[in-house]
Design a protein around this motif. Structure first.
Motif, PDB file in Angstrom:
ATOM      1  N   MET A 275     -65.120 -21.184  71.512  1.00  0.00           N
ATOM      2  CA  MET A 275     -64.293 -21.237  71.939  1.00  0.00           C
ATOM      3  C   MET A 275     -63.560 -19.904  72.062  1.00  0.00           C
ATOM      4  O   MET A 275     -63.842 -18.535  71.376  1.00  0.00           O
ATOM      5  N   PHE A 276     -62.637 -20.268  73.425  1.00  0.00           N
ATOM      6  CA  PHE A 276     -61.807 -18.784  73.509  1.00  0.00           C
ATOM      7  C   PHE A 276     -60.510 -18.422  73.785  1.00  0.00           C
ATOM      8  O   PHE A 276     -60.221 -19.921  74.223  1.00  0.00           O
ATOM      9  N   ASN A 277     -59.973 -17.437  74.171  1.00  0.00           N
ATOM     10  CA  ASN A 277     -58.281 -17.498  74.650  1.00  0.00           C
ATOM     11  C   ASN A 277     -58.689 -15.855  75.414  1.00  0.00           C
ATOM     12  O   ASN A 277     -58.550 -15.877  75.233  1.00  0.00           O
ATOM     13  N   VAL A 278     -57.450 -16.652  76.528  1.00  0.00           N
ATOM     14  CA  VAL A 278     -57.157 -15.434  77.032  1.00  0.00           C
ATOM     15  C   VAL A 278     -55.400 -15.630  77.334  1.00  0.00           C
ATOM     16  O   VAL A 278     -55.024 -15.864  76.689  1.00  0.00           O
ATOM     17  N   GLN A 279     -54.950 -14.392  78.070  1.00  0.00           N
ATOM     18  CA  GLN A 279     -53.939 -14.333  77.716  1.00  0.00           C
ATOM     19  C   GLN A 279     -52.790 -15.324  78.799  1.00  0.00           C
ATOM     20  O   GLN A 279     -52.217 -15.964  78.133  1.00  0.00           O
ATOM     21  N   ASN A 280     -53.071 -16.237  79.826  1.00  0.00           N
ATOM     22  CA  ASN A 280     -52.633 -17.075  80.597  1.00  0.00           C
ATOM     23  C   ASN A 280     -53.404 -18.242  80.790  1.00  0.00           C
ATOM     24  O   ASN A 280     -54.587 -18.229  80.829  1.00  0.00           O
ATOM     25  N   HIS A 281     -52.787 -19.639  79.882  1.00  0.00           N
ATOM     26  CA  HIS A 281     -53.465 -20.839  80.110  1.00  0.00           C
ATOM     27  C   HIS A 281     -52.759 -21.445  80.240  1.00  0.00           C
ATOM     28  O   HIS A 281     -51.749 -22.555  80.038  1.00  0.00           O
ATOM     29  N   VAL A 282     -52.707 -22.116  82.005  1.00  0.00           N
ATOM     30  CA  VAL A 282     -51.892 -22.573  82.851  1.00  0.00           C
ATOM     31  C   VAL A 282     -52.616 -23.588  82.951  1.00  0.00           C
ATOM     32  O   VAL A 282     -53.702 -24.457  83.277  1.00  0.00           O
ATOM     33  N   ASN A 283     -51.031 -25.292  83.139  1.00  0.00           N
ATOM     34  CA  ASN A 283     -51.953 -26.515  83.488  1.00  0.00           C
ATOM     35  C   ASN A 283     -52.793 -26.878  82.892  1.00  0.00           C
ATOM     36  O   ASN A 283     -53.840 -28.003  83.244  1.00  0.00           O
ATOM     37  N   PRO A 284     -52.604 -27.066  81.029  1.00  0.00           N
ATOM     38  CA  PRO A 284     -54.240 -27.500  80.625  1.00  0.00           C
ATOM     39  C   PRO A 284     -54.037 -29.096  80.212  1.00  0.00           C
ATOM     40  O   PRO A 284     -52.270 -30.157  80.662  1.00  0.00           O
ATOM     41  N   PRO A 285     -54.907 -29.532  80.510  1.00  0.00           N
ATOM     42  CA  PRO A 285     -54.675 -31.983  81.076  1.00  0.00           C
ATOM     43  C   PRO A 285     -53.792 -31.794  80.018  1.00  0.00           C
ATOM     44  O   PRO A 285     -54.525 -31.701  78.571  1.00  0.00           O
ATOM     45  N   ALA A 286     -53.142 -32.686  80.071  1.00  0.00           N
ATOM     46  CA  ALA A 286     -52.633 -34.002  78.258  1.00  0.00           C
ATOM     47  C   ALA A 286     -53.722 -34.315  77.578  1.00  0.00           C
ATOM     48  O   ALA A 286     -53.186 -34.419  76.202  1.00  0.00           O
ATOM     49  N   SER A 287     -54.804 -34.306  78.544  1.00  0.00           N
ATOM     50  CA  SER A 287     -55.415 -34.576  76.724  1.00  0.00           C
ATOM     51  C   SER A 287     -56.129 -34.054  75.790  1.00  0.00           C
ATOM     52  O   SER A 287     -56.491 -34.483  74.955  1.00  0.00           O
ATOM     53  N   CYS A 288     -55.557 -32.984  76.781  1.00  0.00           N
ATOM     54  CA  CYS A 288     -56.939 -31.222  75.115  1.00  0.00           C
ATOM     55  C   CYS A 288     -55.515 -30.213  75.882  1.00  0.00           C
ATOM     56  O   CYS A 288     -55.632 -29.646  76.748  1.00  0.00           O
ATOM     57  N   PRO A 289     -54.625 -30.681  74.747  1.00  0.00           N
ATOM     58  CA  PRO A 289     -53.271 -29.564  74.878  1.00  0.00           C
ATOM     59  C   PRO A 289     -53.371 -28.080  74.314  1.00  0.00           C
ATOM     60  O   PRO A 289     -52.606 -26.834  74.910  1.00  0.00           O
ATOM     61  N   GLY A 290     -54.448 -28.142  73.889  1.00  0.00           N
ATOM     62  CA  GLY A 290     -54.975 -26.961  73.233  1.00  0.00           C
ATOM     63  C   GLY A 290     -54.917 -25.697  74.402  1.00  0.00           C
ATOM     64  O   GLY A 290     -55.265 -25.847  75.947  1.00  0.00           O
ATOM     65  N   HIS A 291     -54.461 -24.478  74.499  1.00  0.00           N
ATOM     66  CA  HIS A 291     -54.563 -23.445  74.711  1.00  0.00           C
ATOM     67  C   HIS A 291     -55.667 -22.743  74.964  1.00  0.00           C
ATOM     68  O   HIS A 291     -55.610 -21.177  74.980  1.00  0.00           O
ATOM     69  N   GLU A 292     -57.024 -22.855  74.128  1.00  0.00           N
ATOM     70  CA  GLU A 292     -57.664 -22.299  73.993  1.00  0.00           C
ATOM     71  C   GLU A 292     -59.116 -23.042  75.064  1.00  0.00           C
ATOM     72  O   GLU A 292     -58.385 -24.248  75.413  1.00  0.00           O
ATOM     73  N   TRP A 293     -59.893 -22.605  74.852  1.00  0.00           N
ATOM     74  CA  TRP A 293     -61.220 -23.327  75.899  1.00  0.00           C
ATOM     75  C   TRP A 293     -62.134 -23.383  74.689  1.00  0.00           C
ATOM     76  O   TRP A 293     -62.361 -22.872  74.540  1.00  0.00           O
ATOM     77  N   ALA A 294     -62.748 -24.748  75.527  1.00  0.00           N
ATOM     78  CA  ALA A 294     -64.213 -24.745  74.843  1.00  0.00           C
ATOM     79  C   ALA A 294     -65.691 -25.326  75.137  1.00  0.00           C
ATOM     80  O   ALA A 294     -65.784 -26.129  76.476  1.00  0.00           O
ATOM     81  N   PHE A 295     -66.453 -24.983  75.109  1.00  0.00           N
ATOM     82  CA  PHE A 295     -68.232 -25.334  76.025  1.00  0.00           C
ATOM     83  C   PHE A 295     -68.995 -25.172  74.620  1.00  0.00           C
ATOM     84  O   PHE A 295     -68.992 -24.605  73.610  1.00  0.00           O
ATOM     85  N   ASP A 296     -69.638 -25.791  74.943  1.00  0.00           N
ATOM     86  CA  ASP A 296     -71.373 -26.144  74.343  1.00  0.00           C
ATOM     87  C   ASP A 296     -72.328 -25.812  74.531  1.00  0.00           C
ATOM     88  O   ASP A 296     -73.087 -24.534  75.821  1.00  0.00           O
ATOM     89  N   ALA A 297     -72.128 -24.940  73.460  1.00  0.00           N
ATOM     90  CA  ALA A 297     -73.196 -23.091  73.472  1.00  0.00           C
ATOM     91  C   ALA A 297     -75.350 -23.087  73.441  1.00  0.00           C
ATOM     92  O   ALA A 297     -75.750 -22.006  73.479  1.00  0.00           O
ATOM     93  N   ASN A 298     -75.252 -24.582  73.564  1.00  0.00           N
ATOM     94  CA  ASN A 298     -76.698 -24.755  73.451  1.00  0.00           C
ATOM     95  C   ASN A 298     -77.496 -25.199  75.304  1.00  0.00           C
ATOM     96  O   ASN A 298     -78.843 -25.063  74.552  1.00  0.00           O
ATOM     97  N   THR A 299     -76.212 -24.946  75.701  1.00  0.00           N
ATOM     98  CA  THR A 299     -76.825 -25.750  77.233  1.00  0.00           C
ATOM     99  C   THR A 299     -77.154 -23.721  77.507  1.00  0.00           C
ATOM    100  O   THR A 299     -76.595 -22.893  77.528  1.00  0.00           O
ATOM    101  N   ASP A 300     -77.805 -23.833  78.856  1.00  0.00           N
ATOM    102  CA  ASP A 300     -78.804 -22.852  79.221  1.00  0.00           C
ATOM    103  C   ASP A 300     -76.699 -22.317  79.598  1.00  0.00           C
ATOM    104  O   ASP A 300     -76.676 -20.908  80.616  1.00  0.00           O
ATOM    105  N   LEU A 301     -76.096 -22.587  80.642  1.00  0.00           N
ATOM    106  CA  LEU A 301     -74.521 -22.690  81.866  1.00  0.00           C
ATOM    107  C   LEU A 301     -73.854 -22.079  80.129  1.00  0.00           C
ATOM    108  O   LEU A 301     -73.525 -20.864  79.882  1.00  0.00           O
ATOM    109  N   GLY A 302     -74.118 -22.612  78.836  1.00  0.00           N
ATOM    110  CA  GLY A 302     -72.753 -22.401  77.846  1.00  0.00           C
ATOM    111  C   GLY A 302     -73.355 -20.917  77.392  1.00  0.00           C
ATOM    112  O   GLY A 302     -72.487 -20.149  76.961  1.00  0.00           O
TER     113      GLY A 302
END
Length: 116
Positions: free
Chosen positions: A48-75
């Motif tokens: 999970m991480f946060n940046v200074q500006n998070h604009v227009n987060p989807p209503a379904s996930c209104p938190g102002h942080e980001w999250a991704f799976d760390a177990n994939t190559d992309l993650g």
């Protein structure tokens, strides 16, 4: 004639779907203000991480942080990129996917770019 009409309607539906998905995705920019790893479901790692500006987060996930799976190559690549940017004090740009698949109230990033 009917086949070309079906193709045209299919192409229009796909294009409209892509526009709607993009419109519902958030964007972020600025320096990274927080990075942390969290366990989910008995062992799956989530970054999970946060940046200074998070604009227009989807209503379904209104938190102002980001999250991704760390177990994939992309993650793993995103995590490395975030650590490098944070350690150098470089700002990043983030484009969201419009969903919160990795964590229930945080948007999942589609891509992260380090700004120089």
């Amino acid at each position: 004639m009917k086949l070309s009409r079906i193709r045209a309607v299919t192409a229009l539906a796909i294009t409209a779907g892509m526009c709607i998905a993009t419109a519902q995705a958030g964007t972020g920019s600025g320096k990274i203000t927080r990075i942390y790893a969290h366990e989910k479901n008995g062992g799956a790692g989530v970054i999970m991480f946060n940046v200074q500006n998070h604009v227009n987060p989807p209503a379904s996930c209104p938190g102002h942080e980001w999250a991704f799976d760390a177990n994939t190559d992309l993650g793993k690549a995103m995590y490395s990129l975030l650590l490098a940017a944070a350690s150098q004090g470089k700002p990043v740009t983030v484009m969201g996917t419009g969903d919160c698949a990795a964590w229930s109230d945080r948007e999942r990033p589609a891509w992260i770019m380090v700004d120089y």
